[in-house]
Design a protein around this motif. Structure first.
Motif, PDB file in Angstrom:
ATOM      1  N   ILE A   1      33.387  37.369  58.022  1.00  0.00           N
ATOM      2  CA  ILE A   1      32.518  37.533  56.851  1.00  0.00           C
ATOM      3  C   ILE A   1      32.644  38.952  56.301  1.00  0.00           C
ATOM      4  CG2 ILE A   1      30.110  37.605  56.063  1.00  0.00           C
ATOM      5  CD1 ILE A   1      29.631  35.221  58.006  1.00  0.00           C
ATOM      6  N   GLY A   2      32.667  39.951  57.191  1.00  0.00           N
ATOM      7  CA  GLY A   2      32.847  41.339  56.758  1.00  0.00           C
ATOM      8  C   GLY A   2      34.165  41.534  56.038  1.00  0.00           C
ATOM      9  N   ASN A   3      35.224  40.902  56.551  1.00  0.00           N
ATOM     10  CA  ASN A   3      36.536  40.990  55.897  1.00  0.00           C
ATOM     11  C   ASN A   3      36.490  40.373  54.494  1.00  0.00           C
ATOM     12  OD1 ASN A   3      37.458  42.118  58.269  1.00  0.00           O
ATOM     13  ND2 ASN A   3      38.639  40.334  58.890  1.00  0.00           N
ATOM     14  N   LEU A   4      35.840  39.211  54.382  1.00  0.00           N
ATOM     15  CA  LEU A   4      35.747  38.545  53.083  1.00  0.00           C
ATOM     16  C   LEU A   4      34.900  39.354  52.093  1.00  0.00           C
ATOM     17  CD1 LEU A   4      35.326  34.845  54.258  1.00  0.00           C
ATOM     18  CD2 LEU A   4      37.336  35.868  53.169  1.00  0.00           C
ATOM     19  N   VAL A   5      33.801  39.922  52.579  1.00  0.00           N
ATOM     20  CA  VAL A   5      32.958  40.756  51.713  1.00  0.00           C
ATOM     21  C   VAL A   5      33.749  41.982  51.249  1.00  0.00           C
ATOM     22  CG1 VAL A   5      30.915  42.255  51.660  1.00  0.00           C
ATOM     23  CG2 VAL A   5      30.756  39.958  52.644  1.00  0.00           C
ATOM     24  N   GLY A   6      34.439  42.637  52.187  1.00  0.00           N
ATOM     25  CA  GLY A   6      35.256  43.798  51.819  1.00  0.00           C
ATOM     26  C   GLY A   6      36.334  43.435  50.818  1.00  0.00           C
ATOM     27  N   GLY A   7      36.992  42.299  51.030  1.00  0.00           N
ATOM     28  CA  GLY A   7      38.019  41.847  50.095  1.00  0.00           C
ATOM     29  C   GLY A   7      37.449  41.576  48.719  1.00  0.00           C
ATOM     30  N   LEU A   8      36.270  40.969  48.682  1.00  0.00           N
ATOM     31  CA  LEU A   8      35.624  40.685  47.406  1.00  0.00           C
ATOM     32  C   LEU A   8      35.226  41.973  46.686  1.00  0.00           C
ATOM     33  CD1 LEU A   8      34.601  38.554  45.432  1.00  0.00           C
ATOM     34  CD2 LEU A   8      32.477  38.479  46.739  1.00  0.00           C
ATOM     35  N   VAL A   9      34.707  42.940  47.424  1.00  0.00           N
ATOM     36  CA  VAL A   9      34.348  44.226  46.810  1.00  0.00           C
ATOM     37  C   VAL A   9      35.604  44.911  46.249  1.00  0.00           C
ATOM     38  CG1 VAL A   9      33.486  46.559  47.276  1.00  0.00           C
ATOM     39  CG2 VAL A   9      32.249  44.573  48.157  1.00  0.00           C
ATOM     40  N   GLY A  10      36.681  44.927  47.028  1.00  0.00           N
ATOM     41  CA  GLY A  10      37.928  45.534  46.547  1.00  0.00           C
ATOM     42  C   GLY A  10      38.441  44.854  45.292  1.00  0.00           C
ATOM     43  N   ALA A  11      38.398  43.521  45.270  1.00  0.00           N
ATOM     44  CA  ALA A  11      38.861  42.768  44.103  1.00  0.00           C
ATOM     45  C   ALA A  11      37.961  43.020  42.897  1.00  0.00           C
ATOM     46  CB  ALA A  11      38.903  41.276  44.429  1.00  0.00           C
ATOM     47  N   ALA A  12      36.658  43.089  43.128  1.00  0.00           N
ATOM     48  CA  ALA A  12      35.726  43.345  42.028  1.00  0.00           C
ATOM     49  C   ALA A  12      35.968  44.735  41.436  1.00  0.00           C
ATOM     50  CB  ALA A  12      34.286  43.216  42.516  1.00  0.00           C
ATOM     51  N   ILE A  13      36.116  45.731  42.294  1.00  0.00           N
ATOM     52  CA  ILE A  13      36.359  47.090  41.809  1.00  0.00           C
ATOM     53  C   ILE A  13      37.674  47.161  41.037  1.00  0.00           C
ATOM     54  CG2 ILE A  13      36.917  49.442  42.581  1.00  0.00           C
ATOM     55  CD1 ILE A  13      34.610  49.104  44.606  1.00  0.00           C
ATOM     56  N   LEU A  14      38.710  46.533  41.570  1.00  0.00           N
ATOM     57  CA  LEU A  14      39.999  46.484  40.877  1.00  0.00           C
ATOM     58  C   LEU A  14      39.825  45.938  39.462  1.00  0.00           C
ATOM     59  CD1 LEU A  14      43.149  46.291  40.606  1.00  0.00           C
ATOM     60  CD2 LEU A  14      42.968  44.102  41.795  1.00  0.00           C
ATOM     61  N   ASN A  15      39.138  44.817  39.330  1.00  0.00           N
ATOM     62  CA  ASN A  15      38.981  44.200  38.017  1.00  0.00           C
ATOM     63  C   ASN A  15      38.050  44.979  37.100  1.00  0.00           C
ATOM     64  OD1 ASN A  15      40.473  41.503  37.657  1.00  0.00           O
ATOM     65  ND2 ASN A  15      39.853  41.534  39.799  1.00  0.00           N
ATOM     66  N   ILE A  16      37.029  45.575  37.649  1.00  0.00           N
ATOM     67  CA  ILE A  16      36.128  46.398  36.833  1.00  0.00           C
ATOM     68  C   ILE A  16      36.893  47.600  36.270  1.00  0.00           C
ATOM     69  CG2 ILE A  16      34.149  47.967  36.950  1.00  0.00           C
ATOM     70  CD1 ILE A  16      32.900  45.865  38.931  1.00  0.00           C
ATOM     71  N   VAL A  17      37.671  48.251  37.110  1.00  0.00           N
ATOM     72  CA  VAL A  17      38.451  49.405  36.639  1.00  0.00           C
ATOM     73  C   VAL A  17      39.453  48.960  35.575  1.00  0.00           C
ATOM     74  CG1 VAL A  17      40.139  51.157  37.320  1.00  0.00           C
ATOM     75  CG2 VAL A  17      38.118  50.772  38.738  1.00  0.00           C
ATOM     76  N   HIS A  18      40.175  47.862  35.841  1.00  0.00           N
ATOM     77  CA  HIS A  18      41.134  47.351  34.847  1.00  0.00           C
ATOM     78  C   HIS A  18      40.465  47.134  33.494  1.00  0.00           C
ATOM     79  CE1 HIS A  18      45.061  46.522  36.575  1.00  0.00           C
ATOM     80  NE2 HIS A  18      44.516  45.989  37.653  1.00  0.00           N
TER      81      HIS A  18
END
Length: 146
Positions: free
Chosen positions: A5-22
């Motif tokens: 679950i921690g891995n999935l949450v971290g992955g989701l946060v990374g993906a969200a930040i990537l898309n927000i910055v883009h």
């Protein structure tokens, strides 16, 4: 289970930040990479190949955004498969690899690479945004392991 679950949450946060910055930088810079345009092309071509009419306009953008977040979240979640002391380094490496992959694999996949390779600044930002996403994912995964 807590680790997964921690891995999935971290992955989701990374993906969200990537898309927000883009999306945020695209509002202010002509040189900003437009990975969303590459994604829209990939989704449209993929759906056409299997005989499904791709969505248009805002629906295409939102469908592509959802697919992008899901795929990047899954990719970044693998950062948590290493020992805790190496998570941040792997996050940086995974992000860097994803950025370089975006630059080098788009054209061989039959997609227009101009939205992400237009200028040297665009190329640098493409790699930087993916690297930021990987770093964010690594930091969150490491924090959730404590």
């Amino acid at each position: 289970m807590k680790k997964v679950i921690g891995n999935l949450v971290g992955g989701l946060v990374g993906a969200a930040i990537l898309n927000i910055v883009h999306q945020a930088v695209a509002q202010f810079s002509e040189d900003a990479p437009r990975v969303d345009k590459v994604g829209e092309e990939a989704l449209s071509k993929g759906l056409d190949k299997i005989g499904i009419q791709p969505p248009q306009g805002k629906k295409l953008f939102l469908t592509t955004l959802a697919a992008d977040v899901i795929s990047n979240a899954a990719y970044y979640s693998f950062i948590g498969t290493v020992r805790r002391k190496n998570i941040i380094e792997l996050g940086l490496a995974a992000g860097l690899l994803a950025g370089v992959g975006a630059l080098t694999l788009t054209k061989p996949m039959g997609l227009d690479d101009k939205p992400i390779t237009r200028t040297n600044k665009t190329k640098c930002m493409t790699v930087a945004w993916y690297t930021i996403g990987g770093l964010a994912a690594g930091l969150v995964i490491k924090a959730l392991r404590r």
